[in-house]
Design an enzyme around this catalytic site. Structure first.
Site, PDB file in Angstrom:
ATOM      1  N   THR A 121       4.425   6.537  -0.392  1.00 55.42           N
ATOM      2  CA  THR A 121       3.898   5.191  -0.593  1.00 55.42           C
ATOM      3  C   THR A 121       2.441   5.205  -1.075  1.00 55.42           C
ATOM      4  OG1 THR A 121       3.250   3.216   0.657  1.00 55.42           O
ATOM      5  CG2 THR A 121       3.389   5.244   1.908  1.00 55.42           C
ATOM      6  N   ASP A 122       2.036   4.135  -1.745  1.00 62.86           N
ATOM      7  CA  ASP A 122       0.628   4.021  -2.157  1.00 62.86           C
ATOM      8  C   ASP A 122      -0.298   3.778  -0.957  1.00 62.86           C
ATOM      9  OD1 ASP A 122       1.415   1.403  -1.587  1.00 62.86           O
ATOM     10  OD2 ASP A 122       0.735   0.555  -3.490  1.00 62.86           O
ATOM     11  N   GLU A 123       0.302   3.423   0.209  1.00 62.45           N
ATOM     12  CA  GLU A 123      -0.533   3.126   1.381  1.00 62.45           C
ATOM     13  C   GLU A 123      -1.293   4.348   1.892  1.00 62.45           C
ATOM     14  OE1 GLU A 123       1.176   0.948   4.542  1.00 62.45           O
ATOM     15  OE2 GLU A 123       2.277  -0.372   3.201  1.00 62.45           O
ATOM     16  N   TYR A 148       2.009   3.735  10.464  1.00 66.31           N
ATOM     17  CA  TYR A 148       3.021   4.027   9.431  1.00 66.31           C
ATOM     18  C   TYR A 148       2.420   4.854   8.288  1.00 66.31           C
ATOM     19  CZ  TYR A 148       5.501   3.271   5.026  1.00 66.31           C
ATOM     20  OH  TYR A 148       6.094   3.466   3.802  1.00 66.31           O
ATOM     21  N   LYS A 152       3.130   8.759   6.873  1.00 65.46           N
ATOM     22  CA  LYS A 152       3.565   9.079   5.502  1.00 65.46           C
ATOM     23  C   LYS A 152       2.568  10.055   4.853  1.00 65.46           C
ATOM     24  CE  LYS A 152       6.614   7.776   3.467  1.00 65.46           C
ATOM     25  NZ  LYS A 152       8.037   8.240   3.376  1.00 65.46           N
TER      26      LYS A 152
HETATM   27  P1  NAD Z   1      14.092   1.139   5.055  1.00 60.51           P
HETATM   28  O1  NAD Z   1      13.458   0.973   6.397  1.00 60.51           O
HETATM   29  O2  NAD Z   1      14.726  -0.057   4.415  1.00 60.51           O
HETATM   30  O3  NAD Z   1      15.218   2.279   5.139  1.00 60.51           O
HETATM   31  C1  NAD Z   1      15.030   3.469   5.819  1.00 60.51           C
HETATM   32  C2  NAD Z   1      16.393   4.163   5.964  1.00 60.51           C
HETATM   33  O4  NAD Z   1      16.180   5.425   6.599  1.00 60.51           O
HETATM   34  C3  NAD Z   1      17.394   3.365   6.829  1.00 60.51           C
HETATM   35  O5  NAD Z   1      18.656   3.380   6.236  1.00 60.51           O
HETATM   36  C4  NAD Z   1      17.416   4.138   8.142  1.00 60.51           C
HETATM   37  O6  NAD Z   1      18.643   4.050   8.826  1.00 60.51           O
HETATM   38  C5  NAD Z   1      17.134   5.565   7.663  1.00 60.51           C
HETATM   39  N1  NAD Z   1      16.527   6.400   8.699  1.00 60.51           N
HETATM   40  C6  NAD Z   1      15.461   6.101   9.496  1.00 60.51           C
HETATM   41  N2  NAD Z   1      15.207   7.123  10.340  1.00 60.51           N
HETATM   42  C7  NAD Z   1      16.121   8.099  10.064  1.00 60.51           C
HETATM   43  C8  NAD Z   1      16.365   9.397  10.588  1.00 60.51           C
HETATM   44  N3  NAD Z   1      15.607   9.901  11.568  1.00 60.51           N
HETATM   45  N4  NAD Z   1      17.376  10.118  10.051  1.00 60.51           N
HETATM   46  C9  NAD Z   1      18.145   9.612   9.057  1.00 60.51           C
HETATM   47  N5  NAD Z   1      17.973   8.383   8.538  1.00 60.51           N
HETATM   48  C10 NAD Z   1      16.969   7.641   9.030  1.00 60.51           C
HETATM   49  O7  NAD Z   1      12.970   1.764   4.136  1.00 60.51           O
HETATM   50  P2  NAD Z   1      12.673   1.519   2.579  1.00 60.51           P
HETATM   51  O8  NAD Z   1      11.790   0.345   2.435  1.00 60.51           O
HETATM   52  O9  NAD Z   1      13.933   1.613   1.815  1.00 60.51           O
HETATM   53  O10 NAD Z   1      11.772   2.816   2.277  1.00 60.51           O
HETATM   54  C11 NAD Z   1      12.390   4.035   1.877  1.00 60.51           C
HETATM   55  C12 NAD Z   1      11.331   5.057   1.560  1.00 60.51           C
HETATM   56  O11 NAD Z   1      10.486   4.572   0.521  1.00 60.51           O
HETATM   57  C13 NAD Z   1      10.400   5.356   2.739  1.00 60.51           C
HETATM   58  O12 NAD Z   1      10.112   6.728   2.722  1.00 60.51           O
HETATM   59  C14 NAD Z   1       9.155   4.525   2.464  1.00 60.51           C
HETATM   60  O13 NAD Z   1       8.017   5.118   3.038  1.00 60.51           O
HETATM   61  C15 NAD Z   1       9.123   4.591   0.953  1.00 60.51           C
HETATM   62  N6  NAD Z   1       8.455   3.476   0.274  1.00 60.51           N
HETATM   63  C16 NAD Z   1       8.825   2.193   0.531  1.00 60.51           C
HETATM   64  C17 NAD Z   1       8.243   1.154  -0.182  1.00 60.51           C
HETATM   65  C18 NAD Z   1       8.655  -0.302   0.045  1.00 60.51           C
HETATM   66  O14 NAD Z   1       8.078  -1.178  -0.570  1.00 60.51           O
HETATM   67  N7  NAD Z   1       9.642  -0.592   0.871  1.00 60.51           N
HETATM   68  C19 NAD Z   1       7.280   1.443  -1.149  1.00 60.51           C
HETATM   69  C20 NAD Z   1       6.909   2.779  -1.376  1.00 60.51           C
HETATM   70  C21 NAD Z   1       7.518   3.787  -0.668  1.00 60.51           C
HETATM   71  O1  DAU Z   2       2.851  -0.398  -0.519  1.00 56.08           O
HETATM   72  C1  DAU Z   2       4.071   0.183  -0.174  1.00 56.08           C
HETATM   73  C2  DAU Z   2       4.500  -0.294   1.201  1.00 56.08           C
HETATM   74  O2  DAU Z   2       4.922  -1.638   1.059  1.00 56.08           O
HETATM   75  C3  DAU Z   2       5.606   0.564   1.800  1.00 56.08           C
HETATM   76  O3  DAU Z   2       5.118   1.859   2.040  1.00 56.08           O
HETATM   77  C4  DAU Z   2       6.126  -0.041   3.114  1.00 56.08           C
HETATM   78  O4  DAU Z   2       7.244   0.705   3.581  1.00 56.08           O
HETATM   79  C5  DAU Z   2       6.559  -1.464   2.839  1.00 56.08           C
HETATM   80  O5  DAU Z   2       6.988  -2.088   4.041  1.00 56.08           O
HETATM   81  C6  DAU Z   2       5.409  -2.260   2.229  1.00 56.08           C
HETATM   82  O6  DAU Z   2       4.327  -2.395   3.199  1.00 56.08           O
HETATM   83  P1  DAU Z   2       3.550  -3.782   3.391  1.00 56.08           P
HETATM   84  O7  DAU Z   2       2.952  -3.789   4.735  1.00 56.08           O
HETATM   85  O8  DAU Z   2       2.687  -4.063   2.218  1.00 56.08           O
HETATM   86  O9  DAU Z   2       4.838  -4.772   3.293  1.00 56.08           O
HETATM   87  P2  DAU Z   2       5.262  -6.075   4.139  1.00 56.08           P
HETATM   88  O10 DAU Z   2       6.500  -6.588   3.485  1.00 56.08           O
HETATM   89  O11 DAU Z   2       5.320  -5.813   5.599  1.00 56.08           O
HETATM   90  O12 DAU Z   2       4.057  -7.082   3.869  1.00 56.08           O
HETATM   91  C7  DAU Z   2       3.615  -7.391   2.550  1.00 56.08           C
HETATM   92  C8  DAU Z   2       2.379  -8.273   2.658  1.00 56.08           C
HETATM   93  O13 DAU Z   2       2.748  -9.557   3.200  1.00 56.08           O
HETATM   94  C9  DAU Z   2       1.326  -7.737   3.610  1.00 56.08           C
HETATM   95  O14 DAU Z   2       0.050  -8.087   3.104  1.00 56.08           O
HETATM   96  C10 DAU Z   2       1.589  -8.477   4.929  1.00 56.08           C
HETATM   97  C11 DAU Z   2       2.064  -9.830   4.431  1.00 56.08           C
HETATM   98  N1  DAU Z   2       3.038 -10.555   5.277  1.00 56.08           N
HETATM   99  C12 DAU Z   2       4.118  -9.900   5.758  1.00 56.08           C
HETATM  100  C13 DAU Z   2       5.098 -10.545   6.485  1.00 56.08           C
HETATM  101  C14 DAU Z   2       6.302  -9.829   7.025  1.00 56.08           C
HETATM  102  C15 DAU Z   2       2.866 -11.919   5.491  1.00 56.08           C
HETATM  103  O15 DAU Z   2       1.895 -12.537   5.036  1.00 56.08           O
HETATM  104  N2  DAU Z   2       3.847 -12.595   6.179  1.00 56.08           N
HETATM  105  C16 DAU Z   2       4.948 -11.965   6.697  1.00 56.08           C
HETATM  106  O16 DAU Z   2       5.790 -12.635   7.310  1.00 56.08           O
END
Ligand code: NAD
Ligand code: DAU
Length: 332
Positions: A121-123, A148, A152
């Site tokens: 992630t970019d975080e 989190y 990562k």
């Molecule tokens: P998500 O929470 O929707 O899905 C995670 C999946 O991993 C689920 O299916 C869960 O059951 C599985 N999982 C969790 N723990 C496990 C374990 N111990 N063994 C096997 N499976 C397990 O997450 P996502 O948003 O799809 O993110 C996927 C990946 O992408 C992560 O590595 C996250 O850091 C990265 N990422 C997410 C975002 C975003 O915006 N959501 C952005 C950049 C990177």
């Molecule tokens: O940047 C990549 C990341 O983006 C991933 O690594 C994470 O897995 C993914 O969850 C996401 O993280 P954020 O914390 O940015 O996403 P989230 O959807 O939780 O929140 C997005 C923005 O919205 C953040 O500034 C918090 C805000 N927010 C979130 C929720 C759930 C609100 O204002 N209201 C809300 O109800």
């Protein structure tokens, strides 16, 4: 090289990637997923069959991982605990899955000499000021803010060290915020869409001025596939689609697209340690691997996402009450 092990393939981005791989390549896919609260087998049910099988298991289970590793050519590692708010309430599963789970996978991949791609992630880079002209690049120093993002960052450093010390055949990618179908309704965009569909006003943390850099999950998938097939071993690639928007702007786009007044939302308690702004410079990926995003119109992508949540109520409806109760108990 046509057998792919995808960890976390029942989660949001993992399931989108499984669909992308089945629809655009001839890989045979094995999904390894523990089906935590965030995993849903229904997200990939339609593609399971001859070319895609599902294994219910934990990435920390080294015997299982070893067995699956010997039958694969390449591993794409999505599995993680992914929600910042949860990591503030209970960091332990984040350490177990994101750090120890990744360690288990790379140890096995090096023993078996397998190609590994790590999803991150970019975080890991922390946050930017709103008026900073710079964006994150591959050389931005690591500075994670939350439990989190620090787990990562730890996993990224493990993968990098395994490349250098053990010759692990790995690449890494760090992507910005994804949106699209199959995203858990705890996350910002699907929470607000399903709020409106449930007669609840959208909830914005703090001032709503925080900025995220949005990319459609299918564009993340196409970038990852390019890196898996053409990326240089040991390299990190940032993935982003120039989609910076404040949280306030995003909620207004959603309300407008759903025929609601654009001021019908509530400001709620801010997130502790809330990162202000993320922004990705994806020039390296675009220049060296000739990648481009397909979803360049955010409003159109949001309309398609709203349509998906409207047409797939059974996918999310059972979770809605408990997700909102958890948020309410935190004043959010
Ligand atoms: P998500 O929470 O929707 O899905 C995670 C999946 O991993 C689920 O299916 C869960 O059951 C599985 N999982 C969790 N723990 C496990 C374990 N111990 N063994 C096997 N499976 C397990 O997450 P996502 O948003 O799809 O993110 C996927 C990946 O992408 C992560 O590595 C996250 O850091 C990265 N990422 C997410 C975002 C975003 O915006 N959501 C952005 C950049 C990177
Ligand atoms: O940047 C990549 C990341 O983006 C991933 O690594 C994470 O897995 C993914 O969850 C996401 O993280 P954020 O914390 O940015 O996403 P989230 O959807 O939780 O929140 C997005 C923005 O919205 C953040 O500034 C918090 C805000 N927010 C979130 C929720 C759930 C609100 O204002 N209201 C809300 O109800």
């Amino acid at each position: 090289m046509n057998r792919m092990l995808i960890t976390g393939g029942a989660g949001f981005i993992g399931s989108n990637f499984v669909h992308h791989v089945i629809n655009n390549t001839d890989y045979h896919v094995t999904v390894l997923d523990a089906l935590t609260y965030a995993g849903n087998k229904a997200s990939i049910e339609s593609v399971l069959g001859d070319r895609a099988v599902f294994v219910h298991g934990n990435i920390g289970d080294s015997e299982l991982v070893d067995r699956l590793m010997s039958g694969t050519d390449v591993i794409v590692h999505f599995a993680a605990e992914s929600h910042n708010d949860n990591s503030l309430n209970n960091p332990r599963p984040f350490v177990d899955t994101n750090i120890v789970g990744t360690f288990t996978l790379i140890e096995s991949a090096r023993r078996h000499g397998k190609r590994f791609h790590h999803i991150s992630t970019d975080e890991v880079y922390g946050d930017l000021e709103l008026n900073d002209p710079n964006r994150f690049t591959e050389s931005t120093p690591y500075n994670p803010s939350s439990p989190y993002s620090s787990t990562k960052a730890s996993s990224d450093l493990l993968v990098r060290a395994w490349v250098r010390s053990f010759g692990l055949q790995a690449t890494l990618s760090n992507c910005s915020n994804n949106y699209g179908p199959f995203q858990h309704i705890e996350k910002f965009i699907p929470r607000q869409i399903t709020n409106v569909l449930s007669g609840i006003r959208p909830k914005i943390y703090g001032t709503g001025n925080n900025v995220r850099d949005w990319i459609h999950a299918d564009d993340h998938s196409s970038a990852v596939l390019k890196i898996v097939e053409r990326g240089e071993i040991g390299e990190t690639y940032l993935i982003g689609a120039d989609g910076e928007k404040s949280n306030l702007e995003v909620v207004q786009v959603i309300l407008d697209a759903m025929g609601q007044p654009t001021d019908s939302f509530d400001f709620v308690e801010d997130r502790s340690g809330h990162d202000l702004r993320y922004a990705i410079d994806s020039s390296k990926l675009r220049t060296s691997l000739d990648w481009r995003p397909r979803y360049t119109n955010f409003e159109e992508g949001i309309v398609a996402t709203i349509t998906w949540y409207t047409e797939n109520r059974s996918w999310w409806e059972n979770d809605k009450r408990s997700v909102e109760e958890t948020y309410r108990s935190r004043g959010q």
